[in-house]
Design a protein around this motif. Structure first.
Motif, mmCIF file in Angstrom:
data_model
loop_
_atom_site.group_PDB
_atom_site.id
_atom_site.type_symbol
_atom_site.label_atom_id
_atom_site.label_comp_id
_atom_site.label_asym_id
_atom_site.label_seq_id
_atom_site.Cartn_x
_atom_site.Cartn_y
_atom_site.Cartn_z
ATOM 1 N N ALA A 111 14.380 -14.303 -35.902
ATOM 2 C CA ALA A 111 15.206 -13.964 -34.741
ATOM 3 C C ALA A 111 14.722 -12.642 -34.186
ATOM 4 O O ALA A 111 14.122 -11.840 -34.904
ATOM 5 C CB ALA A 111 16.666 -13.851 -35.161
ATOM 6 N N THR A 112 14.941 -12.408 -32.889
ATOM 7 C CA THR A 112 14.635 -11.101 -32.324
ATOM 8 C C THR A 112 15.900 -10.255 -32.382
ATOM 9 O O THR A 112 17.004 -10.773 -32.561
ATOM 10 C CB THR A 112 14.119 -11.203 -30.877
ATOM 11 N N PHE A 113 15.726 -8.956 -32.237
ATOM 12 C CA PHE A 113 16.896 -8.088 -32.359
ATOM 13 C C PHE A 113 16.660 -6.797 -31.594
ATOM 14 O O PHE A 113 15.529 -6.450 -31.245
ATOM 15 C CB PHE A 113 17.176 -7.778 -33.838
ATOM 16 N N SER A 114 17.764 -6.091 -31.330
ATOM 17 C CA SER A 114 17.676 -4.769 -30.712
ATOM 18 C C SER A 114 18.791 -3.918 -31.279
ATOM 19 O O SER A 114 19.726 -4.434 -31.889
ATOM 20 C CB SER A 114 17.802 -4.885 -29.189
ATOM 21 N N ARG A 115 18.670 -2.599 -31.093
ATOM 22 C CA ARG A 115 19.680 -1.703 -31.657
ATOM 23 C C ARG A 115 20.126 -0.687 -30.623
ATOM 24 O O ARG A 115 19.336 -0.214 -29.818
ATOM 25 C CB ARG A 115 19.105 -0.975 -32.878
ATOM 26 N N GLN A 116 21.409 -0.391 -30.669
ATOM 27 C CA GLN A 116 21.935 0.681 -29.829
ATOM 28 C C GLN A 116 23.088 1.315 -30.587
ATOM 29 O O GLN A 116 24.071 0.635 -30.893
ATOM 30 C CB GLN A 116 22.408 0.111 -28.494
ATOM 31 N N GLY A 117 22.965 2.603 -30.907
ATOM 32 C CA GLY A 117 24.000 3.248 -31.709
ATOM 33 C C GLY A 117 24.160 2.512 -33.024
ATOM 34 O O GLY A 117 23.187 2.261 -33.730
ATOM 35 N N ASP A 118 25.417 2.125 -33.350
ATOM 36 C CA ASP A 118 25.696 1.434 -34.608
ATOM 37 C C ASP A 118 25.655 -0.084 -34.454
ATOM 38 O O ASP A 118 26.056 -0.807 -35.371
ATOM 39 C CB ASP A 118 27.080 1.839 -35.129
ATOM 40 N N GLU A 119 25.215 -0.561 -33.303
ATOM 41 C CA GLU A 119 25.214 -2.009 -33.051
ATOM 42 C C GLU A 119 23.806 -2.579 -33.230
ATOM 43 O O GLU A 119 22.844 -2.104 -32.619
ATOM 44 C CB GLU A 119 25.702 -2.298 -31.625
#
Ligand SMILES: [Zn+2]
Length: 469
Positions: A111-119
């Protein structure tokens, strides 16, 4: 949770890391309305903690495989999370902070993913359809850092120590060491496989499912918590520990562990924890879990946390009152878990009242005497201005949630009589065993069992910013 002597350590600001994304394309043009409906929300719906937990799925089980090296404070983890989709999901979030994500699969497909802060946002290769089960596996590594971005909450989560780690995550610190739906409204069972250098002990929730095995200078421990557990109660406390194991008088397996610095407290911790667990089972109803105990580590947290089956005491040998408090939480907080943080008095008011009940049981000060002493405090006492029925996110562990919460229960006991009151406590723990609860549900049950209109009492004690008459 309970503070040992009041006050919190001075905390520093935490810089939030925003990691890079291997692919966070916008949804296909023309389908954006449909696409939005298929996106799991970034929060579970707790207005006081809007980014905690996530929407769109319900976790059933966490399988956490964690390796940790105290020397370089490095953690390698594989979290395998089994969940059920509550809606169609083209993407969904996990709560996770700091550590580097090496890869994610959903049902075995990358799967692809991304991050922002705690998410951490996960985009499966294929849409997950509503009501289907899926498994997300996250491989990660790095140096965990505890949460310490709030003066109110102090330092919590995965806290590295000289010989291991002190892990206490209330209210939302699990994201510092594993990706999770990090809110008490989504409880799940847990398996832990923890690998540490030989000589280090790994203590997690529940029971050991196999003898530790040592190979190549590393020891692997396997623990399993088979009853539903809120993420903030999960622990992998690591270090050098003296252990004492056995059974309580009523036959519940018990384990006490102390850092070598607190070796002299081991027997008292074991004996008191066993005795109090058995006593609470006669007052609150059957013990909800398969083992009991406690851990004293040498990290000076200045607080204790009721980690499921293994309360953790941070840097002090607990007295009977604190042990009584943390073990009462196994019923109130752990078996019965709040759905929203504003109802925290259902945990802390009950555990505080348990301290008073323990004292009464031991022939010391009665709950009535404690209540009267507190009620005599002047009208200007801050406790009266802070009604405990709505814990505030910027003041979650305000003393009123504890003390006035406990007084609420004593006022209720006086209003409905001892027999109905203790029947109510047992009915409460039995009707909602392993579930999530709200203040409204408690008031409803109290009214049903007593046949009385108790709204005025609860309104005065829980919701009015003044001293009840
Ligand atoms: Zn507590």
């Amino acid at each position: 949770m309970r503070f040992a002597r009041g006050g919190l350590a001075v905390v520093a600001a935490l810089t939030t890391l925003v990691a890079c994304s291997p692919g966070d394309e916008p949804p296909p043009a023309g389908n954006s309305v449909i696409a939005e409906e298929r996106v799991g929300a970034a929060g579970i719906g707790d207005p006081d903690f809007p980014n905690d937990g996530n929407g769109g799925y319900d976790v059933a089980h966490y399988d956490l495989a964690v390796g940790y090296s105290p020397a370089d404070k490095r953690l390698d983890g594989v979290a395998t999370i089994r969940a059920a989709a509550t809606q169609d999901l083209i993407r969904f979030n996990l709560d996770f902070t700091g550590l580097h994500v090496r890869g994610i699969t959903v049902d075995g497909a990358p799967a692809t993913f991304s991050r922002q802060g705690d998410e951490l946002t996960v985009r499966p290769a294929k849409m997950i359809t509503a009501r289907s089960d899926f498994t997300v596996k996250v491989t990660y590594s790095g140096r965990p850092r505890p949460a310490n971005d709030s003066a109110n909450l102090g330092t919590y989560g995965f806290i590295p120590t000289s010989d291991g780690a002190f892990v206490a995550s209330e209210p939302n610190g699990s994201k510092t060491w594993f990706p999770a739906n990090d809110h008490p409204a989504d409880k799940a069972t847990f398996d832990f496989t923890i690998t540490v250098p030989a000589g280090v002990t790994a203590l997690a929730n529940g029971e050991m499912t196999a003898e530790p095995t040592t190979k190549g200078g590393k020891t692997t421990y396997r623990w399993s918590e088979r009853h539903p557990m809120a993420t903030y109660l999960a622990t992998a406390t690591l270090g050098k520990f003296e252990l004492r194991q056995g059974k309580t008088a009523s036959g519940i397996p018990a384990l006490a562990a102390t850092d070598p610095r607190f070796k002299r407290s081991l027997d008292a911790l074991y004996t008191r924890s066993a005795e109090i667990t058995d006593y609470w089972a006669t007052v609150f109803g059957p013990y909800p879990f398969s083992s009991t105990g406690g851990i004293v580590d040498d990290y000076s947290a200045g607080y204790a946390l009721e980690n499921q089956t293994k309360p953790l005491y941070g840097g002090f040998a607990p007295d009977e009152a604190i042990i009584a408090h943390e073990l009462a939480h196994q019923w109130f907080g752990n078996s019965l878990t709040i759905k929203r943080w504003k109802d925290l008095w259902l945990n802390e008011g009950f555990a505080t009242y348990a301290e008073w009940l323990w004292s009464e049981h031991k022939g010391k000060k009665t709950a009535e005497a404690t209540f009267n002493e507190l009620h005599a405090r002047p009208a200007s006492d801050p406790m009266w201005a802070y009604p405990p029925g709505r814990a505030k996110p910027d003041d979650l562990f305000n003393q009123s949630v504890y003390t006035r919460g406990g007084m609420t229960l004593h006022a209720l006991r006086k209003a409905i009589g001892d027999e109905t009151f203790f029947t109510l406590l047992r009915a409460w723990t039995s009707e909602h065993r392993y579930g999530n609860v709200t203040t409204e549900q408690f008031i409803d049950l109290a009214e049903r069992l007593s046949g009385k209109d108790l709204d005025p009492l609860f309104d005065a004690w829980l919701f009015r910013p003044e001293r009840p008459a």
